[in-house]
Structure formats: structure tokens, C-alpha cells
Scaffold this motif. Sequence first.
Motif, PDB file in Angstrom:
ATOM      1  N   PRO A   1       2.508  -2.355   5.045  1.00 59.36           N
ATOM      2  CA  PRO A   1       2.984  -1.562   3.912  1.00 59.36           C
ATOM      3  C   PRO A   1       4.504  -1.644   3.779  1.00 59.36           C
ATOM      4  CG  PRO A   1       1.396  -0.324   5.196  1.00 59.36           C
ATOM      5  CD  PRO A   1       1.706  -1.556   5.980  1.00 59.36           C
ATOM      6  N   HIS A   2       4.967  -1.558   2.556  1.00 58.60           N
ATOM      7  CA  HIS A   2       6.372  -1.847   2.286  1.00 58.60           C
ATOM      8  C   HIS A   2       7.329  -1.005   3.131  1.00 58.60           C
ATOM      9  CE1 HIS A   2      10.047  -2.865   0.291  1.00 58.60           C
ATOM     10  NE2 HIS A   2      10.214  -1.624  -0.139  1.00 58.60           N
ATOM     11  N   GLY A   3       7.164   0.311   3.109  1.00 57.13           N
ATOM     12  CA  GLY A   3       8.099   1.145   3.865  1.00 57.13           C
ATOM     13  C   GLY A   3       8.068   0.864   5.354  1.00 57.13           C
TER      14      GLY A   3
ATOM     15  N   VAL B   1      -2.978  -3.574  -4.043  1.00 52.93           N
ATOM     16  CA  VAL B   1      -2.113  -2.638  -3.328  1.00 52.93           C
ATOM     17  C   VAL B   1      -0.797  -3.300  -2.934  1.00 52.93           C
ATOM     18  CG1 VAL B   1      -1.902  -1.241  -1.235  1.00 52.93           C
ATOM     19  CG2 VAL B   1      -4.020  -1.213  -2.549  1.00 52.93           C
ATOM     20  N   GLU B   2      -0.838  -4.567  -2.556  1.00 50.98           N
ATOM     21  CA  GLU B   2       0.385  -5.347  -2.354  1.00 50.98           C
ATOM     22  C   GLU B   2       0.319  -6.504  -3.347  1.00 50.98           C
ATOM     23  OE1 GLU B   2       3.110  -4.978  -0.201  1.00 50.98           O
ATOM     24  OE2 GLU B   2       2.303  -2.985   0.179  1.00 50.98           O
ATOM     25  N   PRO B   3       0.983  -6.406  -4.496  1.00 47.01           N
ATOM     26  CA  PRO B   3       0.820  -7.405  -5.555  1.00 47.01           C
ATOM     27  C   PRO B   3       1.239  -8.803  -5.115  1.00 47.01           C
ATOM     28  CG  PRO B   3       1.977  -5.462  -6.378  1.00 47.01           C
ATOM     29  CD  PRO B   3       1.908  -5.329  -4.893  1.00 47.01           C
ATOM     30  N   THR B   4       0.632  -9.792  -5.745  1.00 46.77           N
ATOM     31  CA  THR B   4       0.967 -11.196  -5.512  1.00 46.77           C
ATOM     32  C   THR B   4       1.357 -11.830  -6.847  1.00 46.77           C
ATOM     33  OG1 THR B   4      -1.271 -11.985  -5.919  1.00 46.77           O
ATOM     34  CG2 THR B   4      -0.738 -11.298  -3.653  1.00 46.77           C
ATOM     35  N   ASP B   5       1.850 -13.064  -6.770  1.00 49.20           N
ATOM     36  CA  ASP B   5       2.118 -13.784  -8.009  1.00 49.20           C
ATOM     37  C   ASP B   5       0.836 -13.901  -8.835  1.00 49.20           C
ATOM     38  OD1 ASP B   5       1.351 -15.356  -5.765  1.00 49.20           O
ATOM     39  OD2 ASP B   5       1.908 -17.196  -6.770  1.00 49.20           O
ATOM     40  N   GLY B   6      -0.295 -14.131  -8.167  1.00 48.99           N
ATOM     41  CA  GLY B   6      -1.561 -14.235  -8.878  1.00 48.99           C
ATOM     42  C   GLY B   6      -1.971 -12.936  -9.546  1.00 48.99           C
ATOM     43  N   SER B   7      -1.789 -11.803  -8.860  1.00 48.24           N
ATOM     44  CA  SER B   7      -2.189 -10.525  -9.467  1.00 48.24           C
ATOM     45  C   SER B   7      -1.247 -10.139 -10.604  1.00 48.24           C
ATOM     46  CB  SER B   7      -2.259  -9.420  -8.410  1.00 48.24           C
ATOM     47  OG  SER B   7      -0.988  -9.035  -7.945  1.00 48.24           O
ATOM     48  N   PHE B   8       0.036 -10.493 -10.503  1.00 49.17           N
ATOM     49  CA  PHE B   8       0.957 -10.283 -11.630  1.00 49.17           C
ATOM     50  C   PHE B   8       0.496 -11.087 -12.845  1.00 49.17           C
ATOM     51  CE2 PHE B   8       5.427  -8.810  -9.993  1.00 49.17           C
ATOM     52  CZ  PHE B   8       4.876  -7.618  -9.559  1.00 49.17           C
TER      53      PHE B   8
ATOM     54  N   PHE C   1      -2.366  -7.705  10.892  1.00 48.54           N
ATOM     55  CA  PHE C   1      -2.112  -6.262  10.962  1.00 48.54           C
ATOM     56  C   PHE C   1      -2.774  -5.539   9.797  1.00 48.54           C
ATOM     57  CE2 PHE C   1       0.581  -2.458  10.272  1.00 48.54           C
ATOM     58  CZ  PHE C   1       0.454  -1.873  11.527  1.00 48.54           C
ATOM     59  N   CYS C   2      -3.549  -4.488  10.099  1.00 44.79           N
ATOM     60  CA  CYS C   2      -4.204  -3.659   9.074  1.00 44.79           C
ATOM     61  C   CYS C   2      -3.974  -2.187   9.435  1.00 44.79           C
ATOM     62  CB  CYS C   2      -5.705  -3.944   9.016  1.00 44.79           C
ATOM     63  SG  CYS C   2      -6.134  -5.600   8.428  1.00 44.79           S
ATOM     64  N   PRO C   3      -3.058  -1.505   8.777  1.00 41.11           N
ATOM     65  CA  PRO C   3      -2.721  -0.132   9.154  1.00 41.11           C
ATOM     66  C   PRO C   3      -3.761   0.881   8.689  1.00 41.11           C
ATOM     67  CG  PRO C   3      -1.481  -0.769   7.222  1.00 41.11           C
ATOM     68  CD  PRO C   3      -2.252  -1.993   7.657  1.00 41.11           C
ATOM     69  N   HIS C   4      -3.864   1.982   9.410  1.00 39.63           N
ATOM     70  CA  HIS C   4      -4.737   3.078   9.008  1.00 39.63           C
ATOM     71  C   HIS C   4      -4.260   3.652   7.679  1.00 39.63           C
ATOM     72  CE1 HIS C   4      -6.799   3.047  12.835  1.00 39.63           C
ATOM     73  NE2 HIS C   4      -5.673   3.233  13.499  1.00 39.63           N
ATOM     74  N   GLY C   5      -5.233   4.085   6.866  1.00 39.41           N
ATOM     75  CA  GLY C   5      -4.903   4.728   5.609  1.00 39.41           C
ATOM     76  C   GLY C   5      -4.739   3.779   4.449  1.00 39.41           C
ATOM     77  N   TYR C   6      -4.846   2.472   4.717  1.00 40.27           N
ATOM     78  CA  TYR C   6      -4.702   1.457   3.678  1.00 40.27           C
ATOM     79  C   TYR C   6      -5.971   0.618   3.625  1.00 40.27           C
ATOM     80  CZ  TYR C   6       0.281   2.531   3.426  1.00 40.27           C
ATOM     81  OH  TYR C   6       1.484   3.180   3.247  1.00 40.27           O
TER      82      TYR C   6
ATOM     83  N   THR D   1       0.795  13.938  -4.287  1.00 38.90           N
ATOM     84  CA  THR D   1       0.911  13.460  -2.905  1.00 38.90           C
ATOM     85  C   THR D   1       0.150  14.320  -1.906  1.00 38.90           C
ATOM     86  OG1 THR D   1       2.913  14.755  -2.364  1.00 38.90           O
ATOM     87  CG2 THR D   1       3.228  12.626  -3.459  1.00 38.90           C
ATOM     88  N   TYR D   2      -0.417  15.430  -2.344  1.00 35.52           N
ATOM     89  CA  TYR D   2      -1.015  16.377  -1.399  1.00 35.52           C
ATOM     90  C   TYR D   2      -2.218  15.804  -0.656  1.00 35.52           C
ATOM     91  CZ  TYR D   2       1.783  20.077  -3.667  1.00 35.52           C
ATOM     92  OH  TYR D   2       2.809  20.859  -4.166  1.00 35.52           O
ATOM     93  N   SER D   3      -2.899  14.838  -1.237  1.00 33.54           N
ATOM     94  CA  SER D   3      -4.092  14.274  -0.599  1.00 33.54           C
ATOM     95  C   SER D   3      -3.823  12.957   0.114  1.00 33.54           C
ATOM     96  CB  SER D   3      -5.194  14.063  -1.655  1.00 33.54           C
ATOM     97  OG  SER D   3      -4.752  13.152  -2.652  1.00 33.54           O
ATOM     98  N   LEU D   4      -2.578  12.516   0.173  1.00 35.50           N
ATOM     99  CA  LEU D   4      -2.282  11.229   0.805  1.00 35.50           C
ATOM    100  C   LEU D   4      -2.490  11.288   2.317  1.00 35.50           C
ATOM    101  CD1 LEU D   4       1.020  10.132  -1.008  1.00 35.50           C
ATOM    102  CD2 LEU D   4      -1.291   9.235  -1.361  1.00 35.50           C
ATOM    103  N   PRO D   5      -3.026  10.214   2.917  1.00 35.20           N
ATOM    104  CA  PRO D   5      -3.148  10.157   4.384  1.00 35.20           C
ATOM    105  C   PRO D   5      -1.779  10.161   5.054  1.00 35.20           C
ATOM    106  CG  PRO D   5      -4.473   8.442   3.328  1.00 35.20           C
ATOM    107  CD  PRO D   5      -3.593   9.024   2.267  1.00 35.20           C
ATOM    108  N   ALA D   6      -1.738  10.626   6.289  1.00 37.02           N
ATOM    109  CA  ALA D   6      -0.478  10.766   7.010  1.00 37.02           C
ATOM    110  C   ALA D   6       0.277   9.444   7.113  1.00 37.02           C
ATOM    111  CB  ALA D   6      -0.746  11.323   8.407  1.00 37.02           C
ATOM    112  N   ASN D   7      -0.441   8.340   7.377  1.00 38.50           N
ATOM    113  CA  ASN D   7       0.231   7.061   7.565  1.00 38.50           C
ATOM    114  C   ASN D   7       0.877   6.566   6.268  1.00 38.50           C
ATOM    115  OD1 ASN D   7       0.930   5.232   9.604  1.00 38.50           O
ATOM    116  ND2 ASN D   7      -0.641   3.768   8.980  1.00 38.50           N
TER     117      ASN D   7
END
Length: 435
Positions: A324-326, A82-89, A311-316, A197-203
Amino acid sequence: MACCHYYGHTAGGDTAFAVDMSAITYGAGCLAEAGDHARSLGMHRVALFTDASLAALEPVAVVKQSLLAAGLDVVVYDRVKVEPTDGSFLSAARFASEGKFDGFVSVGGGSVIDTCKAANLYSTYPAEFIDYVNAPIGNARAVPGPLKPHIACPTTSGTGSECTGIAIFDFVERRVKTGIVSKRLRPSLALIDPTTTYSLPANVVAASGFDVLSHALESFTALPYTRRAPADRPSLRPMSQGANPWSDLGCEKALQMTGLYLERAVRDASDHEARDGMMFAATLAGIAFGNAGVHLPHGMSYAVAGQVKNFCPHGYPQDEPMVPHGMSVIVNAPAVFRFTADACPERHLDAARWLGADVAGATNADAGEIVAERLIALMQSTGIPNGVGGVGYVPADVDSLAAGAWAQQRLIKNAPKPVTENDLAGLFHGAMKYW
């Protein structure tokens, strides 16, 4: 439109700007067109990129079925982080190299699309990983030639990655977010279906929506292209060329639509008009910043995301800390626009008005505070954390955050006024808490 004199001739500055963008198909149901488009782009053996959460959902199923119906050989890669790293690339690049694909399709958010870009790059032109990474962190080697065709199918309304030649990742060892930038990374085609996008969580809608907002606001207030020194050759003119009249058009409409729809889209998942509006705003802002570039809020965000603590946000996903990026962008933004407003106050006032602020009777001296207060009000109404302190940082972290942001020179230099590392430290102090 704000202040035409913003583009007045500057001694030593560029006298032309470029417009580059992906081909785009937009509309409900357009993901089912993937197979025909892939075949028309010459694909036969296709790598379909997604993440584990999306792999079992309808958008991926629709795209895969369309590709198979077109007679294409399809192999799914669903290990995108979900948040790419050098390793995941690098893992994705190995998959792409071993699979001997002649085309790529990505279905997901910016992380999926960016990972697919990187896999396409490193499997087509193998190199040491650091070679293509942005300077000063990497060697910023130019991509040698065209990549294989890539169809990007976004499922979030925010990153605009389907319209840009940018791939962002966490460089884990250096605890900083950075990226790879080249016009050749831009997808061949974007299939943008707002119903995803209709099913995306609010956060998630809130975080991605603030990415839209900041893409447009940063591009609109960026250093004008006429104050950027010309490239060594016209063909090397950068994507982050600065604010320009073309990008201004997309920024204006994206800010107006975000002001109208963001709160509604977060508040009510059944408000399809609002979620459709945010997807279109994301497309417009993606095109705009893909041709102008962003500046300080994004530059600072890479340090905020790269040095995350707990930090661990809701919905992720909750398996590891992340900002999260934004969200990592917008927690910096009110402090930044208070700082940059004196460089182009009319543009800051225009942006505030498009976002819904009352600017009647405002003077240029009021511009920074008006923008900041409007951003803060939107953050509060959509559940965004209260500044960088709200995502786990304390004043003792400021020097480290400033150093991480200072490494993002591609973005820092696109700000509308000169910025020092001490300025960045001051901005992080100012962004610790807003209310």
C-alpha cells in the motif's frame, strides 16, 4: 514556525511562490451535497467512479442518490484497481470516452480519485498514453486546456488526492510507479466526510495515516522555493515548487494532529475524534504537498511498490501482491530523514517535536536520529513492517530499487540536498531493517 532564514534570497532562485488548491467542503454528511454541487458545476451526464468493494457501501449510495435527486444522468464505473496500473487507467479512459460525460464524480481512496483524473484527461484530450506521463519515463506533455468538472469524495484519510493535480499508477511493463502531474488535474471540488473512515480496518488507517505524515514531513523539509530556478514563464511554475511559507502552515498542523491522533485512530475504530482528526490532517497535508511537493521517501516508494514480490498486507485485497502506498513510503522514511537532517536540522527537530518526540536539549547534530527514532516508534506501535525488508526485499534488490527511484527525478530534485543514485542505494540499505 521553523527558521525564517530558510527562505533567504538565493542567486538564480525564484522570488515568488504560488498557492493553488481545490475548493473544499468538509464535514459529516457532506457527501449528500454532491448532486447540488454537480448541477452548479454544469454537469448533466455524470461518470461516478468507485471500486468494486465500495460500490455496494453507503458512501457510494449516498452520492449516487444525491446525483439522481438533482436530476442528473449517472453511470457507475466500479472497475478501479486498488493500485492502478497503466492498463487500468486506459480502461477507465475508454469508458469515459465512450460515455460522452460532461462531468465526473469519484468516491473512494486515492486510487479511485487518481483513476478518475486520468479518465477525465484522456477522454477530454486523447493522446498516446505515454504523452502525459512524467519525464523521464514519459513525455511530460502539458495538458492542453481545462478538464471537465470533477468532484472528489475521499473515503480514506491519507492520500490527499482530492487536493492535488497528481495521478499515480504502476507502469507494469517497466516495473515502476510513476504519475501524471498537472494543475489541471486537480478536482474542481472536494467533499470530505470524515465519517467514511469509521469502518476502515486498522492496517488501512495506519498505512494511509503514514502517507499523511510523510506528505507533511517531506513538504516541510523540501528544497525551499527560493533555491528552485524560476520557470520559463510564471504560469508554468510547478506544483512541486519546494517548501514555502504557505505550505509550512499546513505541514505544521498536520504533523501535530498526526502525532496526537494516528496511534489512537489505528488502535480503536470507535475513537471518532481520532479518525476525524486524521481526516482533517490528511486534508491539510494534501493542500500542503500539492503546493510544495514531496521528495525522497515518496520517490523511493514508487520503486518499492512497483517491484513488489509476494507481499499481501492485512486489510487489503489478497488476490495479488501489493505494498500500500503509505506503507511503501514510510518504510523508507527513517533512513531518509537521517540523511537529509544536516540540510535543515531545525526543521527536522521541529517536525519531531510536533510528532511527539522529546527534543529538550537536542542539538542540530541530533536532528536526524530524533526524527528517525520517533518514526520507528510510530511504525512499531501501529503494526507497520520493519523497513523494506519487512515488505519482502533483500539486500540483493538494492540496485534495482535505486534505479527505480532514480527515475523519479521530479521528486529527487525536491530533496533539500543533492542526491545521487549511489546515495539512493545507501538509503535502501539503511532502510532494510530498523529494529
